[in-house]
Design a protein around this motif. Structure first.
Motif, PDB file in Angstrom:
ATOM      1  N   VAL A  44     -59.777 -32.715  56.698  1.00  0.00           N
ATOM      2  CA  VAL A  44     -60.599 -32.221  55.586  1.00  0.00           C
ATOM      3  C   VAL A  44     -59.778 -31.295  54.690  1.00  0.00           C
ATOM      4  O   VAL A  44     -59.815 -31.410  53.456  1.00  0.00           O
ATOM      5  N   LEU A  45     -59.020 -30.389  55.274  1.00  0.00           N
ATOM      6  CA  LEU A  45     -58.232 -29.452  54.476  1.00  0.00           C
ATOM      7  C   LEU A  45     -57.117 -30.164  53.709  1.00  0.00           C
ATOM      8  O   LEU A  45     -56.801 -29.796  52.569  1.00  0.00           O
ATOM      9  N   ALA A  46     -56.554 -31.214  54.283  1.00  0.00           N
ATOM     10  CA  ALA A  46     -55.557 -32.011  53.561  1.00  0.00           C
ATOM     11  C   ALA A  46     -56.198 -32.707  52.359  1.00  0.00           C
ATOM     12  O   ALA A  46     -55.596 -32.783  51.277  1.00  0.00           O
ATOM     13  N   THR A  47     -57.399 -33.193  52.523  1.00  0.00           N
ATOM     14  CA  THR A  47     -58.122 -33.815  51.412  1.00  0.00           C
ATOM     15  C   THR A  47     -58.423 -32.786  50.332  1.00  0.00           C
ATOM     16  O   THR A  47     -58.268 -33.060  49.132  1.00  0.00           O
ATOM     17  N   ILE A  48     -58.828 -31.585  50.747  1.00  0.00           N
ATOM     18  CA  ILE A  48     -59.084 -30.513  49.775  1.00  0.00           C
ATOM     19  C   ILE A  48     -57.807 -30.189  49.012  1.00  0.00           C
ATOM     20  O   ILE A  48     -57.832 -30.054  47.781  1.00  0.00           O
ATOM     21  N   ASP A  49     -56.682 -30.075  49.709  1.00  0.00           N
ATOM     22  CA  ASP A  49     -55.402 -29.831  49.039  1.00  0.00           C
ATOM     23  C   ASP A  49     -55.119 -30.905  47.986  1.00  0.00           C
ATOM     24  O   ASP A  49     -54.714 -30.602  46.858  1.00  0.00           O
ATOM     25  N   ARG A  50     -55.324 -32.158  48.357  1.00  0.00           N
ATOM     26  CA  ARG A  50     -55.052 -33.280  47.455  1.00  0.00           C
ATOM     27  C   ARG A  50     -55.955 -33.238  46.222  1.00  0.00           C
ATOM     28  O   ARG A  50     -55.495 -33.388  45.091  1.00  0.00           O
ATOM     29  N   LEU A  51     -57.246 -32.999  46.436  1.00  0.00           N
ATOM     30  CA  LEU A  51     -58.188 -32.960  45.314  1.00  0.00           C
ATOM     31  C   LEU A  51     -57.931 -31.768  44.395  1.00  0.00           C
ATOM     32  O   LEU A  51     -58.010 -31.894  43.168  1.00  0.00           O
ATOM     33  N   LEU A  52     -57.616 -30.621  44.980  1.00  0.00           N
ATOM     34  CA  LEU A  52     -57.307 -29.452  44.154  1.00  0.00           C
ATOM     35  C   LEU A  52     -56.060 -29.710  43.310  1.00  0.00           C
ATOM     36  O   LEU A  52     -56.032 -29.376  42.115  1.00  0.00           O
ATOM     37  N   ALA A  53     -55.045 -30.323  43.907  1.00  0.00           N
ATOM     38  CA  ALA A  53     -53.819 -30.641  43.155  1.00  0.00           C
ATOM     39  C   ALA A  53     -54.131 -31.615  42.020  1.00  0.00           C
ATOM     40  O   ALA A  53     -53.640 -31.454  40.894  1.00  0.00           O
ATOM     41  N   GLU A  54     -54.941 -32.606  42.308  1.00  0.00           N
ATOM     42  CA  GLU A  54     -55.314 -33.582  41.278  1.00  0.00           C
ATOM     43  C   GLU A  54     -56.067 -32.912  40.126  1.00  0.00           C
ATOM     44  O   GLU A  54     -55.929 -33.301  38.966  1.00  0.00           O
ATOM     45  N   ALA A  55     -56.842 -31.878  40.463  1.00  0.00           N
ATOM     46  CA  ALA A  55     -57.597 -31.141  39.441  1.00  0.00           C
ATOM     47  C   ALA A  55     -56.721 -30.154  38.682  1.00  0.00           C
ATOM     48  O   ALA A  55     -57.119 -29.643  37.642  1.00  0.00           O
ATOM     49  N   GLY A  56     -55.537 -29.844  39.230  1.00  0.00           N
ATOM     50  CA  GLY A  56     -54.630 -28.924  38.563  1.00  0.00           C
ATOM     51  C   GLY A  56     -54.635 -27.514  39.113  1.00  0.00           C
ATOM     52  O   GLY A  56     -54.274 -26.557  38.420  1.00  0.00           O
ATOM     53  N   THR A  57     -55.022 -27.360  40.368  1.00  0.00           N
ATOM     54  CA  THR A  57     -55.052 -26.037  40.995  1.00  0.00           C
ATOM     55  C   THR A  57     -54.626 -26.166  42.454  1.00  0.00           C
ATOM     56  O   THR A  57     -54.124 -27.197  42.876  1.00  0.00           O
ATOM     57  N   ASP A  58     -54.819 -25.107  43.242  1.00  0.00           N
ATOM     58  CA  ASP A  58     -54.468 -25.168  44.661  1.00  0.00           C
ATOM     59  C   ASP A  58     -55.287 -24.144  45.455  1.00  0.00           C
ATOM     60  O   ASP A  58     -56.052 -23.377  44.890  1.00  0.00           O
ATOM     61  N   LYS A  59     -55.058 -24.137  46.760  1.00  0.00           N
ATOM     62  CA  LYS A  59     -55.852 -23.295  47.664  1.00  0.00           C
ATOM     63  C   LYS A  59     -55.671 -21.801  47.424  1.00  0.00           C
ATOM     64  O   LYS A  59     -56.531 -21.010  47.811  1.00  0.00           O
ATOM     65  N   ALA A  60     -54.599 -21.393  46.778  1.00  0.00           N
ATOM     66  CA  ALA A  60     -54.404 -19.972  46.473  1.00  0.00           C
ATOM     67  C   ALA A  60     -55.403 -19.484  45.428  1.00  0.00           C
ATOM     68  O   ALA A  60     -55.586 -18.282  45.268  1.00  0.00           O
ATOM     69  N   ARG A  61     -56.086 -20.418  44.754  1.00  0.00           N
ATOM     70  CA  ARG A  61     -57.041 -20.060  43.704  1.00  0.00           C
ATOM     71  C   ARG A  61     -58.491 -20.316  44.121  1.00  0.00           C
ATOM     72  O   ARG A  61     -59.395 -20.366  43.292  1.00  0.00           O
ATOM     73  N   LEU A  62     -58.718 -20.447  45.439  1.00  0.00           N
ATOM     74  CA  LEU A  62     -60.085 -20.644  45.939  1.00  0.00           C
ATOM     75  C   LEU A  62     -60.948 -19.430  45.624  1.00  0.00           C
ATOM     76  O   LEU A  62     -60.512 -18.283  45.772  1.00  0.00           O
ATOM     77  N   LEU A  63     -62.173 -19.697  45.223  1.00  0.00           N
ATOM     78  CA  LEU A  63     -63.150 -18.639  44.972  1.00  0.00           C
ATOM     79  C   LEU A  63     -64.144 -18.540  46.126  1.00  0.00           C
ATOM     80  O   LEU A  63     -64.406 -17.447  46.622  1.00  0.00           O
ATOM     81  N   THR A  64     -64.705 -19.683  46.513  1.00  0.00           N
ATOM     82  CA  THR A  64     -65.670 -19.713  47.614  1.00  0.00           C
ATOM     83  C   THR A  64     -65.444 -20.952  48.472  1.00  0.00           C
ATOM     84  O   THR A  64     -64.883 -21.947  48.022  1.00  0.00           O
ATOM     85  N   ALA A  65     -65.928 -20.872  49.699  1.00  0.00           N
ATOM     86  CA  ALA A  65     -65.922 -22.017  50.609  1.00  0.00           C
ATOM     87  C   ALA A  65     -67.180 -21.953  51.471  1.00  0.00           C
ATOM     88  O   ALA A  65     -67.602 -20.865  51.865  1.00  0.00           O
ATOM     89  N   THR A  66     -67.734 -23.107  51.736  1.00  0.00           N
ATOM     90  CA  THR A  66     -68.834 -23.221  52.692  1.00  0.00           C
ATOM     91  C   THR A  66     -68.408 -24.220  53.745  1.00  0.00           C
ATOM     92  O   THR A  66     -68.024 -25.346  53.410  1.00  0.00           O
ATOM     93  N   VAL A  67     -68.434 -23.788  54.992  1.00  0.00           N
ATOM     94  CA  VAL A  67     -68.052 -24.629  56.126  1.00  0.00           C
ATOM     95  C   VAL A  67     -69.318 -24.970  56.895  1.00  0.00           C
ATOM     96  O   VAL A  67     -70.090 -24.074  57.259  1.00  0.00           O
ATOM     97  N   TYR A  68     -69.516 -26.256  57.124  1.00  0.00           N
ATOM     98  CA  TYR A  68     -70.651 -26.733  57.912  1.00  0.00           C
ATOM     99  C   TYR A  68     -70.110 -27.274  59.223  1.00  0.00           C
ATOM    100  O   TYR A  68     -69.203 -28.104  59.224  1.00  0.00           O
ATOM    101  N   LEU A  69     -70.651 -26.788  60.330  1.00  0.00           N
ATOM    102  CA  LEU A  69     -70.260 -27.257  61.658  1.00  0.00           C
ATOM    103  C   LEU A  69     -71.463 -27.878  62.347  1.00  0.00           C
ATOM    104  O   LEU A  69     -72.581 -27.347  62.255  1.00  0.00           O
ATOM    105  N   THR A  70     -71.232 -28.959  63.070  1.00  0.00           N
ATOM    106  CA  THR A  70     -72.308 -29.559  63.845  1.00  0.00           C
ATOM    107  C   THR A  70     -72.766 -28.604  64.944  1.00  0.00           C
ATOM    108  O   THR A  70     -73.951 -28.515  65.237  1.00  0.00           O
ATOM    109  N   HIS A  71     -71.800 -27.867  65.518  1.00  0.00           N
ATOM    110  CA  HIS A  71     -72.106 -26.918  66.589  1.00  0.00           C
ATOM    111  C   HIS A  71     -71.314 -25.637  66.361  1.00  0.00           C
ATOM    112  O   HIS A  71     -70.086 -25.694  66.213  1.00  0.00           O
ATOM    113  N   MET A  72     -71.972 -24.502  66.366  1.00  0.00           N
ATOM    114  CA  MET A  72     -71.265 -23.229  66.185  1.00  0.00           C
ATOM    115  C   MET A  72     -70.307 -22.953  67.333  1.00  0.00           C
ATOM    116  O   MET A  72     -69.390 -22.145  67.185  1.00  0.00           O
ATOM    117  N   SER A  73     -70.443 -23.667  68.424  1.00  0.00           N
ATOM    118  CA  SER A  73     -69.475 -23.523  69.524  1.00  0.00           C
ATOM    119  C   SER A  73     -68.074 -23.985  69.096  1.00  0.00           C
ATOM    120  O   SER A  73     -67.088 -23.669  69.758  1.00  0.00           O
TER     121      SER A  73
END
Length: 116
Positions: A44-73
């Motif tokens: 997932v993070l590799a895909t995010i890196d790829r999409l951000l690069a395609e958009a013209g930015t990168d992970k150093a410019r993240l503003l917010t993130a929401t992580v969804y987990l099937t199990h909090m464990s």
């Protein structure tokens, strides 16, 4: 009025929408449905890196993130991958919640917003 750009639009969603200096990514899930939380989070993070690069930015410019987990464990396992990935000094505002996913094989989904 600012132009709206969409990356990889489909019927229900676009992988990314760019508007007014901000990049909004759709929630990203792994293609590897049999993988551990570690494997799925890495993918997932590799895909995010790829999409951000395609958009013209990168992970150093993240503003917010929401992580969804099937199990909090799985929180610590996901965080081990996240912590190694996030840009030093660039951690976004973040929420992490337990949620039922669209497919039972999904263990993690991550959505981010970044500045251009």
């Amino acid at each position: 009025m600012s132009e709206i750009r969409r990356l990889h639009p489909e019927t229900r969603y676009s992988d990314a929408v760019i508007h007014g200096g901000t990049v909004y990514l759709a929630g990203q899930v792994a293609d590897t449905l049999t993988g551990s939380v570690t494997v799925q989070t890495q993918e997932v993070l590799a895909t995010i890196d790829r999409l951000l690069a395609e958009a013209g930015t990168d992970k150093a410019r993240l503003l917010t993130a929401t992580v969804y987990l099937t199990h909090m464990s799985d929180y610590a396992e996901m965080n081990a991958v996240w912590d190694a990935w996030v840009a030093p000094g660039g951690a976004p505002a973040r929420a992490c919640v337990e949620a039922r996913m669209a497919r039972p094989e999904y263990r993690v989904e991550i959505q981010v917003i970044a500045a251009l």
